[in-house]
Scaffold this motif. Structure first.
Motif, short mmCIF file in Angstrom:
data_model
loop_
_atom_site.label_atom_id
_atom_site.label_comp_id
_atom_site.label_asym_id
_atom_site.label_seq_id
_atom_site.Cartn_x
_atom_site.Cartn_y
_atom_site.Cartn_z
N LYS A 28 22.37 48.29 32.59
CA LYS A 28 21.24 47.17 32.12
C LYS A 28 20.50 47.02 32.99
O LYS A 28 19.22 46.28 32.74
CB LYS A 28 22.14 46.34 31.71
CG LYS A 28 22.81 46.28 30.25
CD LYS A 28 23.32 44.95 29.62
CE LYS A 28 23.54 45.26 28.14
NZ LYS A 28 24.12 44.09 27.68
N SER A 32 17.64 50.17 28.19
CA SER A 32 18.74 50.15 27.17
C SER A 32 18.74 51.40 26.38
O SER A 32 19.72 51.66 25.70
CB SER A 32 18.19 48.97 26.18
OG SER A 32 17.14 49.28 25.51
N LYS A 33 17.93 52.44 27.04
CA LYS A 33 17.90 53.80 26.36
C LYS A 33 18.44 54.65 27.47
O LYS A 33 17.81 55.27 28.46
CB LYS A 33 16.78 54.07 25.62
CG LYS A 33 16.27 53.36 24.43
CD LYS A 33 15.02 53.50 24.11
CE LYS A 33 14.86 54.87 23.11
NZ LYS A 33 13.39 55.06 22.57
N ASP A 60 25.47 47.23 23.48
CA ASP A 60 24.07 47.52 22.72
C ASP A 60 23.30 48.23 23.61
O ASP A 60 22.08 48.08 23.65
CB ASP A 60 23.76 46.17 22.63
CG ASP A 60 24.34 45.49 21.48
OD1 ASP A 60 24.96 45.79 20.55
OD2 ASP A 60 24.36 44.12 21.34
N ILE A 61 23.67 49.39 24.30
CA ILE A 61 22.96 50.39 24.94
C ILE A 61 23.07 51.62 24.09
O ILE A 61 23.93 51.90 23.57
CB ILE A 61 23.49 50.67 26.33
CG1 ILE A 61 23.45 49.55 27.27
CG2 ILE A 61 22.82 51.82 26.94
CD1 ILE A 61 24.32 49.45 28.45
#
Lengths: 388, 388
Positions: A28, A32-33, A60-61
């Protein structure tokens, strides 16, 4: 020692449960991608793939995937991954695998923001000005790529295998849990051991004066490898042995044992020529070539050979000449490699004399190679012939 | 080994002419207002002060000065420097000196942006959230402070000497040119050698399992110190010997030889009690206390003592019990320290029994100290009495 600058910013995690505790927070930091880079899919069979993907997705990655990085990773593979990163605007690469996956990831990281062909960074003196950040999860103890900035890429079209490094291609973080190496085959484990041992030898054969501590640090790594190699082959699920070997691999090539030391590195260069043409395992090539290099350069500095023989292999020097002890040390290296099951000659890979002149020629394309003894084309050819 | 996270981001420069080549560019990464932190002014006598100031000024860097950092650096000194940094809005601290100057600089760096008293970071579990960046130019081989995040400060009012560390207090860069240690007195050189050797001993006496490589790395540093200590005392201008000792000091406490190892550190804690009250040199205190600690804890794990005796001091074990060999090893440590001219007993500093109970009480104020053997108040008192 030579004047030196040492800098190694990788955050190194060793031990169990570190991935569970720290992977998400490390990722993080960079976005996030994430592009997961891996090889043939063995990480799926022992559960690591699921663990990593679940951890990332539950945080939530967004996880993209690039699989199929081969041993002796290829430029064409790197090109495809660079394209994917650009399309998907990847923030961070996460290499999950051994040295090949990690080295490919370094090339991808350097290639994404670069307008030209990433091969420039390997074939020329040009180096990246920026690079995507990347982290690693190591599954094979061997190259030390988890804590250094170097990597080797093979251009299969031109039959060239070349290494490169840059301050921008240190992993941001690396997770080394020996449990992730439990299922590595006996053969791959052995090649990894030969590789890490060879990394120390490359640094050890040096004429740099006043490296008392560095020499002892290197001898420490070699002794520990010798003491644990058979254990890890006999008991592949022995966590302590696997971890010790993994740790030796990291320490063999993270720069910590060789600060200010000009190593030799001719054997690696010669091996790259062989595997660029024949695609043999790097560790196998090294096991064959190192003792032959040693025999060939012995007279360039017999003292260090003597020191290796007595300090690392504990060869009794009583009543023997320095040369005899040194030669016994070379034999001991050969015996150590073959005791693990490593090949002894190029013929073990059905390699004959056909390409020797071409390999020797290409090895010295920029100039003589090696520092313990500078090797010209004919020297390289002689070493290769001795290795047949 | 224990699960561990290793991270050491300091850029380490070793060798001659590195300051000339790289100091300005390193400084400029962090700003244009630099506070030079140094001690009693010895850096002026051998030209280092002029060199550094001229380099910085000729690059349009504004140089402020804070001198007078004492051995066993004091909290009041740190407070004064913090005030100056705030007044002048300093961008970067540049410590030029030995461990005391570096440790003081770490406290200053952490203290400047902190609203409370920087002593909080030493006396409590609180740690800084931000810190001024700082670099170092080392002039004394000893503490390893040039490549770690730790430092020790003395509160002279409360008679407390306490260490602390934080990921924010790694030097951004450190310059280690052994020539800058040529004029260090024989006595200070000796204290530095005892200090670095003691750092390795603190890590070496450990019950952490599976630390084969770490043990050998530590033994390498100890052996190299032993082999070079007398050289550097006899030939203070011998660059190679000075550099080797300097490098041993850096490697002894930059974390690289002790990853995943739970060291002991009781002897340092006890020494801090002694020098907090009597202001004796840290190295002198360690030379006195370590063999006494070793005698006291021998039965907590005789194997490691035996290993030290045989691997580091090459004590012949033939016909002796394990205990006898281990005890000869302890004697060898004592003999090594005294051979350099180190003190043997607290009475060498005119220290008697008066404060022993108070020191023992304070040493265990948070709980038992040490990990090889947990020491209670009465254990610390017994070690101190044996050291009289």
């Amino acid at each position: 020692m030579n004047p030196f600058v040492f800098w190694n910013p990788t955050v190194l995690y060793y031990g169990q449960n570190q991935i569970e505790q720290h992977l998400v927070s490390e990722v993080k930091k960079y976005g996030s991608k994430v592009l997961l880079v891996y090889g043939g899919g063995s990480i799926k069979t022992f559960g690591l793939y699921d663990k990593v993907v679940n951890l990332l997705k539950s945080a939530d990655i967004t996880v993209f995937e690039f699989s199929g990085v081969e041993p002796n990773p290829r430029l064409t593979t790197v090109h495809r991954a660079i394209e994917l990163c650009r399309q998907e605007e990847i923030d961070l690469l996460l290499a999950v695998g051994g040295g090949s996956v990690l080295d490919a990831t370094k090339a991808i990281a350097a290639g994404v923001p670069y307008e030209g062909d990433v091969w420039d960074f390997y074939q020329t003196q040009k180096r990246p000005n920026e690079a995507l950040p990347f982290g690693t999860i190591l599954t094979l103890a061997a190259t030390g790529s988890e804590m250094n900035s170097g990597g080797v890429i093979t251009n299969w079209e031109t039959k060239e295998k070349i290494g490169s490094s840059s301050p921008l291609t240190f992993p941001k973080f690396s997770f080394c849990d020996a449990e992730n190496t439990f299922t590595v085959s006996r053969e791959q484990t052995m090649y990894g051991i030969v590789d890490m041992f060879s990394h120390v030898l490359e640094a050890y054969f040096s004429h740099t004066p006043n490296t008392f501590l560095q020499e002892r640090l290197m001898e420490s790594v070699m002794q520990t490898i010798i003491e644990n190699a058979q254990k890890v082959l006999d008991h592949p699920h022995d966590f302590a042995a696997r971890e010790t070997i993994m740790y030796c691999g990291t320490m063999a090539l993270n720069g910590m044992i060789s600060m200010g030391v000009q190593g030799d590195w001719a054997t690696h260069a010669i091996e790259h020529e062989v595997s660029a043409i024949y695609d043999i395992p790097h560790g196998g090539g090294l096991a064959i070539l190192f003792p032959n290099w040693m025999n060939y350069v012995l007279d360039a500095g017999i003292d260090r050979f003597y020191q290796l023989a007595t300090r690392v292999f504990h060869i009794d020097s009583a009543g023997k000449s320095q040369r005899e002890v040194a030669q016994e040390g070379i034999l001991a290296v050969r015996r150590f490699f073959t005791s693990l099951g490593a090949p002894r000659a190029l013929s073990d890979y059905q390699i004959g004399a056909q390409e020797i002149e071409r390999m020797a020629e290409h090895a010295v394309r920029i100039g003589p190679i090696g520092h313990y003894k500078k090797l010209e084309r004919e020297d390289v050819a002689a070493i290769l012939r001795a290795a047949l």
